[in-house]
Design a protein around this motif. Structure first.
Motif, PDB file in Angstrom:
ATOM      1  N   TYR A  24      31.774   8.188  82.242  1.00  0.00           N
ATOM      2  CA  TYR A  24      32.113   9.412  81.364  1.00  0.00           C
ATOM      3  C   TYR A  24      32.872  10.407  82.125  1.00  0.00           C
ATOM      4  O   TYR A  24      33.708  11.314  81.263  1.00  0.00           O
ATOM      5  CB  TYR A  24      30.638   9.703  80.851  1.00  0.00           C
ATOM      6  N   LEU A  25      32.706  10.692  83.321  1.00  0.00           N
ATOM      7  CA  LEU A  25      33.449  11.728  84.077  1.00  0.00           C
ATOM      8  C   LEU A  25      34.887  11.883  83.952  1.00  0.00           C
ATOM      9  O   LEU A  25      35.687  12.812  83.981  1.00  0.00           O
ATOM     10  CB  LEU A  25      32.933  11.722  85.463  1.00  0.00           C
ATOM     11  N   ILE A  26      35.599  10.567  83.576  1.00  0.00           N
ATOM     12  CA  ILE A  26      36.762  10.540  83.223  1.00  0.00           C
ATOM     13  C   ILE A  26      37.367  11.429  82.388  1.00  0.00           C
ATOM     14  O   ILE A  26      38.617  11.930  82.204  1.00  0.00           O
ATOM     15  CB  ILE A  26      37.298   9.059  83.254  1.00  0.00           C
ATOM     16  N   PHE A  27      36.493  11.742  81.327  1.00  0.00           N
ATOM     17  CA  PHE A  27      36.943  12.466  80.286  1.00  0.00           C
ATOM     18  C   PHE A  27      36.984  14.159  80.786  1.00  0.00           C
ATOM     19  O   PHE A  27      37.792  14.727  79.782  1.00  0.00           O
ATOM     20  CB  PHE A  27      35.881  12.428  79.273  1.00  0.00           C
ATOM     21  N   MET A  28      36.674  14.461  82.043  1.00  0.00           N
ATOM     22  CA  MET A  28      36.837  15.709  82.285  1.00  0.00           C
ATOM     23  C   MET A  28      38.245  16.012  82.909  1.00  0.00           C
ATOM     24  O   MET A  28      38.710  16.917  83.195  1.00  0.00           O
ATOM     25  CB  MET A  28      35.999  16.208  83.425  1.00  0.00           C
ATOM     26  N   VAL A  29      38.971  14.868  83.264  1.00  0.00           N
ATOM     27  CA  VAL A  29      40.058  14.868  84.014  1.00  0.00           C
ATOM     28  C   VAL A  29      41.427  15.040  82.821  1.00  0.00           C
ATOM     29  O   VAL A  29      41.585  14.150  81.794  1.00  0.00           O
ATOM     30  CB  VAL A  29      40.544  13.571  84.713  1.00  0.00           C
ATOM     31  N   PRO A  30      42.187  16.272  82.678  1.00  0.00           N
ATOM     32  CA  PRO A  30      43.272  16.510  81.874  1.00  0.00           C
ATOM     33  C   PRO A  30      44.209  15.245  81.955  1.00  0.00           C
ATOM     34  O   PRO A  30      44.647  14.596  83.182  1.00  0.00           O
ATOM     35  CB  PRO A  30      43.851  17.646  82.514  1.00  0.00           C
ATOM     36  N   LEU A  31      44.909  14.873  80.706  1.00  0.00           N
ATOM     37  CA  LEU A  31      45.736  13.798  80.771  1.00  0.00           C
ATOM     38  C   LEU A  31      47.188  14.410  81.365  1.00  0.00           C
ATOM     39  O   LEU A  31      47.182  15.517  81.379  1.00  0.00           O
ATOM     40  CB  LEU A  31      46.017  13.419  79.242  1.00  0.00           C
ATOM     41  N   PRO A  32      47.844  13.387  82.052  1.00  0.00           N
ATOM     42  CA  PRO A  32      49.281  13.883  82.514  1.00  0.00           C
ATOM     43  C   PRO A  32      50.110  14.268  81.215  1.00  0.00           C
ATOM     44  O   PRO A  32      49.897  13.596  80.010  1.00  0.00           O
ATOM     45  CB  PRO A  32      50.162  12.713  83.116  1.00  0.00           C
ATOM     46  N   VAL A  40      31.315  17.923  79.813  1.00  0.00           N
ATOM     47  CA  VAL A  40      31.391  16.633  80.385  1.00  0.00           C
ATOM     48  C   VAL A  40      30.297  16.269  81.364  1.00  0.00           C
ATOM     49  O   VAL A  40      29.695  15.485  81.337  1.00  0.00           O
ATOM     50  CB  VAL A  40      33.005  16.066  80.546  1.00  0.00           C
ATOM     51  N   PRO A  41      30.685  17.008  82.603  1.00  0.00           N
ATOM     52  CA  PRO A  41      29.682  16.993  83.594  1.00  0.00           C
ATOM     53  C   PRO A  41      28.094  17.449  83.145  1.00  0.00           C
ATOM     54  O   PRO A  41      27.215  16.478  83.647  1.00  0.00           O
ATOM     55  CB  PRO A  41      29.900  17.899  84.602  1.00  0.00           C
ATOM     56  N   ILE A  42      28.034  17.812  82.382  1.00  0.00           N
ATOM     57  CA  ILE A  42      26.654  18.256  81.917  1.00  0.00           C
ATOM     58  C   ILE A  42      26.081  17.128  81.066  1.00  0.00           C
ATOM     59  O   ILE A  42      24.948  16.780  81.404  1.00  0.00           O
ATOM     60  CB  ILE A  42      26.508  19.628  80.989  1.00  0.00           C
ATOM     61  N   LEU A  43      27.039  16.372  80.130  1.00  0.00           N
ATOM     62  CA  LEU A  43      26.442  15.125  79.463  1.00  0.00           C
ATOM     63  C   LEU A  43      26.156  14.161  80.304  1.00  0.00           C
ATOM     64  O   LEU A  43      25.337  13.310  80.286  1.00  0.00           O
ATOM     65  CB  LEU A  43      27.424  14.883  78.241  1.00  0.00           C
ATOM     66  N   ALA A  44      27.098  13.832  81.348  1.00  0.00           N
ATOM     67  CA  ALA A  44      26.953  12.791  82.394  1.00  0.00           C
ATOM     68  C   ALA A  44      25.773  12.982  83.109  1.00  0.00           C
ATOM     69  O   ALA A  44      24.929  12.023  83.486  1.00  0.00           O
ATOM     70  CB  ALA A  44      28.176  12.843  83.437  1.00  0.00           C
ATOM     71  N   GLY A  45      25.301  14.420  83.457  1.00  0.00           N
ATOM     72  CA  GLY A  45      24.042  14.490  84.061  1.00  0.00           C
ATOM     73  C   GLY A  45      22.763  14.332  83.269  1.00  0.00           C
ATOM     74  O   GLY A  45      21.913  13.826  83.575  1.00  0.00           O
ATOM     75  N   TYR A  46      23.142  14.560  81.773  1.00  0.00           N
ATOM     76  CA  TYR A  46      21.915  14.298  80.907  1.00  0.00           C
ATOM     77  C   TYR A  46      21.811  12.715  81.164  1.00  0.00           C
ATOM     78  O   TYR A  46      20.736  12.137  80.923  1.00  0.00           O
ATOM     79  CB  TYR A  46      22.474  14.843  79.629  1.00  0.00           C
ATOM     80  N   PHE A  47      22.715  11.865  80.924  1.00  0.00           N
ATOM     81  CA  PHE A  47      22.855  10.556  80.887  1.00  0.00           C
ATOM     82  C   PHE A  47      22.012  10.017  82.178  1.00  0.00           C
ATOM     83  O   PHE A  47      21.000   9.022  82.152  1.00  0.00           O
ATOM     84  CB  PHE A  47      24.097   9.766  80.912  1.00  0.00           C
ATOM     85  N   LEU A  48      22.304  10.610  83.399  1.00  0.00           N
ATOM     86  CA  LEU A  48      21.429  10.353  84.467  1.00  0.00           C
ATOM     87  C   LEU A  48      20.023  10.598  84.374  1.00  0.00           C
ATOM     88  O   LEU A  48      19.120   9.864  84.710  1.00  0.00           O
ATOM     89  CB  LEU A  48      21.894  11.002  85.734  1.00  0.00           C
ATOM     90  N   TYR A  49      19.816  11.752  83.666  1.00  0.00           N
ATOM     91  CA  TYR A  49      18.257  12.423  83.610  1.00  0.00           C
ATOM     92  C   TYR A  49      17.451  11.509  82.627  1.00  0.00           C
ATOM     93  O   TYR A  49      16.312  11.080  82.880  1.00  0.00           O
ATOM     94  CB  TYR A  49      18.311  13.828  82.979  1.00  0.00           C
TER      95      TYR A  49
END
Length: 281
Positions: A127-135, A48-57
């Protein structure tokens, strides 16, 4: 003032903000990464952080030339994120603590760079919210009905194919063995990962908003259907080749195979939806 000029002018404040975030989340983020590693349901968190970084790039040219107009209410949003972190820590509620990082980053973006630049960064931030595990309470609320649904569908198909089978809850009883539809077979694991991938994929192929929403929503039945196929295949193997044939290597391989099938279905649907949009991939 452009974004590039603002970065130079506010360099010290930005570095200080990043340092404070590092201090506040010195235990929260490593613990979350450890859960990605230990819990197969959230192993997609590494991507997820890698894809978020790609969106920024991908938007680097627009970002560099975007006009910056700092928006002070962004500081209030960042403060709410800090309050969310504190409340989550007091309640020992991990989702609240971890998701507060996204709120703080959004608030700081608004505070330092303004609403125009925030719109350009909204996709990577959200998109970073997808990296957070659900309760786990939410996870169980979704996983249990899915298990029952997948079990019913699988039982119905097996009966149509002439397999003698009974169902007790999420347990499938065959003449030679008994199979339990666990959380991993319910589709919840594939569902979480596939929705995250569907969101990214829908932006890679640049669909219209309506078709993008359709592709993301389609990830739900695709994930459930793929896992029902896994249970059905396991039932056939257990019936005609014995319980051992349905365990061990096949069980692990089937999990990878059904996820690959789900990805193929999602890519095929995305290709179909992208036709006639007038946008290049």
């Amino acid at each position: 003032m452009t974004f590039s000029e603002s970065l130079q002018q506010n360099r010290s404040w930005l570095l200080l903000s990043l340092l404070l975030i590092g201090v506040l989340y010195r235990g929260v983020v490593p613990d979350m990464v450890h859960q990605w590693y230990e819990d197969p349901n959230y192993s997609h968190g590494f991507v997820v952080p890698i894809l978020a970084g790609y969106f920024l790039y991908e938007r680097r040219s627009e970002l560099a030339e975007a006009q910056v107009a700092p928006w002070w209410p962004g500081f209030l949003l960042a403060s709410c994120g800090v309050l969310q972190l504190v409340l989550g820590w007091l309640a020992a509620e991990f989702f609240t603590m971890r998701s507060s990082l996204v709120v703080i980053l959004a608030g700081l973006t608004l505070f330092f760079f303004g609403k125009r630049l925030f719109r350009l960064m909204s996709l990577p931030l959200a998109y970073l919210i997808f990296m957070v595990p659900l309760p786990y309470i939410v996870y169980d609320m979704v996983a249990f009905p899915l298990k029952l649904f997948v079990t019913k569908v699988s039982i119905g198909f097996l009966k149509l194919c002439g397999v003698v089978v009974l169902r007790e809850g999420n347990v499938i009883q065959l003449p030679s063995t008994t199979l339990e539809v666990a959380d991993a077979c319910s589709g919840i694991r594939s569902l979480i990962s596939l929705i995250a991938l569907a969101v990214a994929y829908s932006f890679f192929i640049r669909l219209t908003t309506a078709r993008r929403v359709l592709l993301v929503l389609a990830a739900i039945p695709i994930a459930v259907a793929a896992n029902a196929l896994r249970v059905i295949g396991t039932g056939f193997l257990a019936q005609y080749w014995g319980a051992r044939a349905a365990e061990g290597f096949f069980h692990e391989f089937a999990g990878l195979a059904v996820f690959a099938v789900a990805i193929v279905l999602m890519v095929s649907l995305g290709t179909l939806l992208s036709r006639g949009t007038g946008r290049s991939a």
